[in-house]
Design a protein around this motif. Sequence first.
Motif, mmCIF file in Angstrom:
data_model
loop_
_atom_site.group_PDB
_atom_site.id
_atom_site.type_symbol
_atom_site.label_atom_id
_atom_site.label_comp_id
_atom_site.label_asym_id
_atom_site.label_seq_id
_atom_site.Cartn_x
_atom_site.Cartn_y
_atom_site.Cartn_z
ATOM 1 N N ALA A 155 0.821 -1.214 0.000
ATOM 2 C CA ALA A 155 0.000 0.000 0.000
ATOM 3 C C ALA A 155 0.852 1.261 0.000
ATOM 4 O O ALA A 155 0.502 2.267 -0.632
ATOM 5 C CB ALA A 155 -0.927 -0.013 1.211
ATOM 6 N N GLN A 156 1.979 1.217 0.703
ATOM 7 C CA GLN A 156 2.819 2.413 0.807
ATOM 8 C C GLN A 156 3.365 2.864 -0.542
ATOM 9 O O GLN A 156 3.649 4.044 -0.733
ATOM 10 C CB GLN A 156 3.966 2.158 1.788
ATOM 11 C CG GLN A 156 3.514 2.158 3.239
ATOM 12 C CD GLN A 156 4.656 1.868 4.192
ATOM 13 O OE1 GLN A 156 5.176 0.753 4.242
ATOM 14 N NE2 GLN A 156 5.056 2.871 4.960
ATOM 15 N N GLY A 157 3.493 1.945 -1.454
ATOM 16 C CA GLY A 157 3.974 2.323 -2.772
ATOM 17 C C GLY A 157 2.897 2.838 -3.696
ATOM 18 O O GLY A 157 3.181 3.238 -4.828
ATOM 19 N N LYS A 158 1.638 2.846 -3.203
ATOM 20 C CA LYS A 158 0.522 3.184 -4.086
ATOM 21 C C LYS A 158 -0.281 4.401 -3.647
ATOM 22 O O LYS A 158 -1.199 4.817 -4.360
ATOM 23 C CB LYS A 158 -0.426 1.978 -4.181
ATOM 24 C CG LYS A 158 0.236 0.713 -4.716
ATOM 25 C CD LYS A 158 0.723 0.879 -6.148
ATOM 26 C CE LYS A 158 1.311 -0.422 -6.686
ATOM 27 N NZ LYS A 158 1.745 -0.304 -8.085
ATOM 28 N N ALA A 159 0.003 4.965 -2.481
ATOM 29 C CA ALA A 159 -0.747 6.130 -2.007
ATOM 30 C C ALA A 159 0.164 7.001 -1.154
ATOM 31 O O ALA A 159 1.146 6.524 -0.580
ATOM 32 C CB ALA A 159 -1.973 5.700 -1.196
ATOM 33 N N THR A 160 -0.175 8.273 -1.062
ATOM 34 C CA THR A 160 0.632 9.186 -0.248
ATOM 35 C C THR A 160 0.404 8.974 1.242
ATOM 36 O O THR A 160 1.210 9.405 2.063
ATOM 37 C CB THR A 160 0.294 10.645 -0.602
ATOM 38 O OG1 THR A 160 -1.118 10.849 -0.435
ATOM 39 C CG2 THR A 160 0.679 10.952 -2.040
ATOM 40 N N ARG A 161 -0.688 8.295 1.581
ATOM 41 C CA ARG A 161 -1.014 8.083 2.991
ATOM 42 C C ARG A 161 -1.668 6.713 3.154
ATOM 43 O O ARG A 161 -2.577 6.358 2.412
ATOM 44 C CB ARG A 161 -1.970 9.181 3.481
ATOM 45 C CG ARG A 161 -2.185 9.228 4.993
ATOM 46 C CD ARG A 161 -3.093 10.412 5.333
ATOM 47 N NE ARG A 161 -3.151 10.690 6.752
ATOM 48 C CZ ARG A 161 -2.313 11.477 7.412
ATOM 49 N NH1 ARG A 161 -1.330 12.083 6.766
ATOM 50 N NH2 ARG A 161 -2.441 11.688 8.707
ATOM 51 N N VAL A 162 -1.183 5.958 4.128
ATOM 52 C CA VAL A 162 -1.782 4.671 4.469
ATOM 53 C C VAL A 162 -2.188 4.730 5.934
ATOM 54 O O VAL A 162 -1.394 5.133 6.793
ATOM 55 C CB VAL A 162 -0.800 3.502 4.239
ATOM 56 C CG1 VAL A 162 -1.452 2.172 4.636
ATOM 57 C CG2 VAL A 162 -0.342 3.461 2.786
ATOM 58 N N VAL A 163 -3.423 4.355 6.216
ATOM 59 C CA VAL A 163 -3.937 4.363 7.583
ATOM 60 C C VAL A 163 -4.311 2.939 7.964
ATOM 61 O O VAL A 163 -5.011 2.247 7.213
ATOM 62 C CB VAL A 163 -5.161 5.291 7.719
ATOM 63 C CG1 VAL A 163 -5.769 5.187 9.117
ATOM 64 C CG2 VAL A 163 -4.767 6.737 7.417
#
Length: 265
Positions: free
Chosen positions: A227-235
């Motif tokens: 996920a970290q490689g696909k969005a500016t923010r991961v929650v």
Amino acid sequence: MSDPEFSLYAIPQHGVLAEQWHTRLTELNIRVDYRQVDQLNARFLRLNPQLCLLVDELGLWLAANGMKMQPAWHEETHRLKRASLKTEMIARACQIGKTVHILDATAGLGHDALLLASMGANVTMLERHPILFSLLQSALQQALQHPFLASIAQRISLIQADASEYLRTLSDEQFDVIYLDPMFPTRDANQKQEKKQAQVKKQMQLLHLLLPEDGVMDLGDQLLPLAQGKATRVVVKRPKHAVFLNHQQPQHQWQGEACRFDAYF
């Protein structure tokens, strides 16, 4: 080993709905044994304790051991009406107000997606398990007919997909936020078994029957780096004392009484 067969029960009055769900479930490669019964009451549930599916005027249900459950989005209306950045940690963690499109990669029962959509976000839900996906389909269908929920449900889309596979094929920053709430074993931060609560919620009891920890439950560790490689923010939503997902310390946390939200950016 072949996939388990699920019995699907409905009274004759709801036979048309049940036939529709039988077709949908079969298209999802779920082996279904459809049976009409005279009544779907508490006595029937006690006498049929195996994991099964029910259909009535409220849609699709999962049942076992004398209990039945569905996502029941209509029961969330009171919370949705009073939700704000002040009252909802998830909204602050996901930066609602700045955020346009959220990917809920581990949809579960869809309550968090519903809340985020009620606060203005467009939410795409992923669910890989065909039974849970079908329960969400039913909830979304019911919500679109609900006087309060309909406008919220229009901002929600649902995809049946394995989150890992979906994230690998996702273009960079297609979503503002990727939200993860993987199911988790009952362990605290020191990896010691926690004491069981006196009464686990009915929904969670049935979900753990459907998704056992030693079977198809997805604990989600591999999702965070994807996920970290696909969005500016991961929650990531976690129990308050749980270890960090993938043992990776977040940049920021929001702590509640029972759970916390870890943000990576």
